[in-house]
Design an enzyme around this catalytic site. Structure first.
Site, PDB file in Angstrom:
ATOM      1  N   LYS A  13       0.837  -1.216   0.000  1.00  0.00           N
ATOM      2  CA  LYS A  13       0.000   0.000   0.000  1.00  0.00           C
ATOM      3  C   LYS A  13       0.867   1.260   0.000  1.00  0.00           C
ATOM      4  CE  LYS A  13      -2.127  -0.987   3.914  1.00  0.00           C
ATOM      5  NZ  LYS A  13      -1.544  -2.275   4.327  1.00  0.00           N
ATOM      6  N   ARG A  88      -9.667   0.833   8.981  1.00  0.00           N
ATOM      7  CA  ARG A  88      -9.264  -0.530   9.329  1.00  0.00           C
ATOM      8  C   ARG A  88     -10.343  -1.258  10.123  1.00  0.00           C
ATOM      9  NH1 ARG A  88      -3.355   0.512   9.131  1.00  0.00           N
ATOM     10  NH2 ARG A  88      -2.165  -1.327   9.663  1.00  0.00           N
ATOM     11  N   ARG A 127      12.242  -5.659   5.323  1.00  0.00           N
ATOM     12  CA  ARG A 127      12.253  -4.289   4.798  1.00  0.00           C
ATOM     13  C   ARG A 127      12.938  -3.292   5.733  1.00  0.00           C
ATOM     14  NH1 ARG A 127       5.716  -2.880   4.794  1.00  0.00           N
ATOM     15  NH2 ARG A 127       5.513  -2.706   7.046  1.00  0.00           N
ATOM     16  N   ARG A 161      11.287  -0.768  11.119  1.00  0.00           N
ATOM     17  CA  ARG A 161      10.165  -0.504  12.018  1.00  0.00           C
ATOM     18  C   ARG A 161      10.180  -1.511  13.165  1.00  0.00           C
ATOM     19  NH1 ARG A 161       4.794   0.206   8.446  1.00  0.00           N
ATOM     20  NH2 ARG A 161       3.979  -0.737  10.338  1.00  0.00           N
ATOM     21  N   ARG A 172      -0.589  -8.436  13.417  1.00  0.00           N
ATOM     22  CA  ARG A 172      -1.153  -7.416  12.522  1.00  0.00           C
ATOM     23  C   ARG A 172      -2.010  -8.071  11.437  1.00  0.00           C
ATOM     24  NH1 ARG A 172       4.339  -4.815  11.047  1.00  0.00           N
ATOM     25  NH2 ARG A 172       3.196  -3.556   9.559  1.00  0.00           N
TER      26      ARG A 172
HETATM   27  P1  AMP Z   1       0.776   0.581   9.211  1.00  0.00           P
HETATM   28  O1  AMP Z   1       1.940   1.472   8.987  1.00  0.00           O
HETATM   29  O2  AMP Z   1      -0.429   0.957   8.388  1.00  0.00           O
HETATM   30  O3  AMP Z   1       1.114  -0.887   9.097  1.00  0.00           O
HETATM   31  O4  AMP Z   1       0.328   0.808  10.738  1.00  0.00           O
HETATM   32  C1  AMP Z   1       1.199   0.524  11.813  1.00  0.00           C
HETATM   33  C2  AMP Z   1       0.409   0.402  13.102  1.00  0.00           C
HETATM   34  O5  AMP Z   1      -0.233   1.659  13.386  1.00  0.00           O
HETATM   35  C3  AMP Z   1      -0.709  -0.613  13.087  1.00  0.00           C
HETATM   36  O6  AMP Z   1      -0.264  -1.933  13.375  1.00  0.00           O
HETATM   37  C4  AMP Z   1      -1.633  -0.057  14.173  1.00  0.00           C
HETATM   38  O7  AMP Z   1      -1.122  -0.316  15.466  1.00  0.00           O
HETATM   39  C5  AMP Z   1      -1.531   1.437  13.941  1.00  0.00           C
HETATM   40  N1  AMP Z   1      -2.534   1.909  12.947  1.00  0.00           N
HETATM   41  C6  AMP Z   1      -2.287   2.467  11.736  1.00  0.00           C
HETATM   42  N2  AMP Z   1      -3.428   2.797  11.101  1.00  0.00           N
HETATM   43  C7  AMP Z   1      -4.435   2.436  11.948  1.00  0.00           C
HETATM   44  C8  AMP Z   1      -5.861   2.494  11.861  1.00  0.00           C
HETATM   45  N3  AMP Z   1      -6.478   2.987  10.777  1.00  0.00           N
HETATM   46  N4  AMP Z   1      -6.565   2.039  12.933  1.00  0.00           N
HETATM   47  C9  AMP Z   1      -5.958   1.556  14.035  1.00  0.00           C
HETATM   48  N5  AMP Z   1      -4.630   1.445  14.170  1.00  0.00           N
HETATM   49  C10 AMP Z   1      -3.858   1.876  13.134  1.00  0.00           C
END
Ligand code: AMP
Length: 218
Positions: A13, A88, A127, A161, A172
């Protein structure tokens, strides 16, 4: 044009969103990036979100919908937005409807990146990014041309990360299956969902997404 990129962690994404930013002048709104920035800056939201993110669980709907609404407020109505990692949950999907309607925006496309979960673990755990410019790399699929030197800016510091380890990645993914995949029917009922093979080569995925967006423009 306002679009959602949907798919489990590691589906691509972020990569595809940044290409849409470069190629089409759209703006990427990544709740993950915004939350990581808040954690780094130790804002009240960041302090609340840190442990939840490290565990691979979801931050509260209220917090993420709040930051999305605020981000949109600072933006011209004609600027196209890519929602990356949001919504989400069903509650977030409903909030997004309200957030967009309040700002005179409509949702044009939901693009689902279809991927094989086992392959994703390898993708994610390998990554890393340049600490200076953010360019993305991978231990196996995209190494730097010169060892320890960023191809783009020449930087020598890289970061990973903290939630990109196998255990957290599995959590996740479970969160994605349990809470995020169930929002698709909301958008399917509106006939705005398109599926793209997220396991294909990155450039092919970019072309497939472009074709979907241009189809709507034509
Ligand atoms: P991402 O970078 O999109 O993989 O997000 C990393 C982490 O941020 C996720 O595992 C969640 O803990 C939190 N997070 C990001 N976007 C959301 C969302 N829309 N709702 C809830 N938690 C989020």
């Amino acid at each position: 044009m306002n679009i959602i990129l949907l798919g489990p962690p590691g589906a691509g994404k972020g990569t595809q969103a940044s290409r849409l930013v470069d190629n089409r002048g759209m703006v990427q709104l990544s709740t993950g990036d915004m939350l990581r920035a808040a954690v780094k800056a130790q804002t009240p939201i960041g302090l609340k979100a840190k442990a939840v993110m490290e565990a691979g669980e979801l931050v509260s709907d209220e917090i993420v919908s709040g930051i999305i609404g605020e981000a949109l407020d600072g933006m011209a109505a004609e600027t196209g937005v890519i929602f990356d990692g949001y919504p989400r949950t069903q509650a977030q999907a409903h909030s997004l409807d309200t957030i967009l309607a309040d700002r005179g925006r409509t949702l044009d496309h939901v693009i689902e990146l279809d991927v094989d979960e086992d392959a994703l673990v390898e993708r994610i755990t390998g990554r890393f990014t340049c600490a200076s410019c953010g360019e993305g790399y991978h231990d196996m699929f995209k190494t730097t041309k010169v060892a320890d030197t960023c191809d783009k800016c020449g930087g020598h510091e890289f970061k990973r990360r903290p939630d990109d380890n196998e255990e957290t990645v599995r959590t996740r993914m479970a969160e994605y299956r349990a809470k995020t995949a169930p929002i698709l029917p909301i958008y399917e009922a509106r006939n705005i969902v398109s599926r793209v093979d997220g396991m294909a080569d990155m450039d092919e995925v970019t072309v497939a997404i472009s074709t979907i967006l241009d189809g709507a423009d034509a």
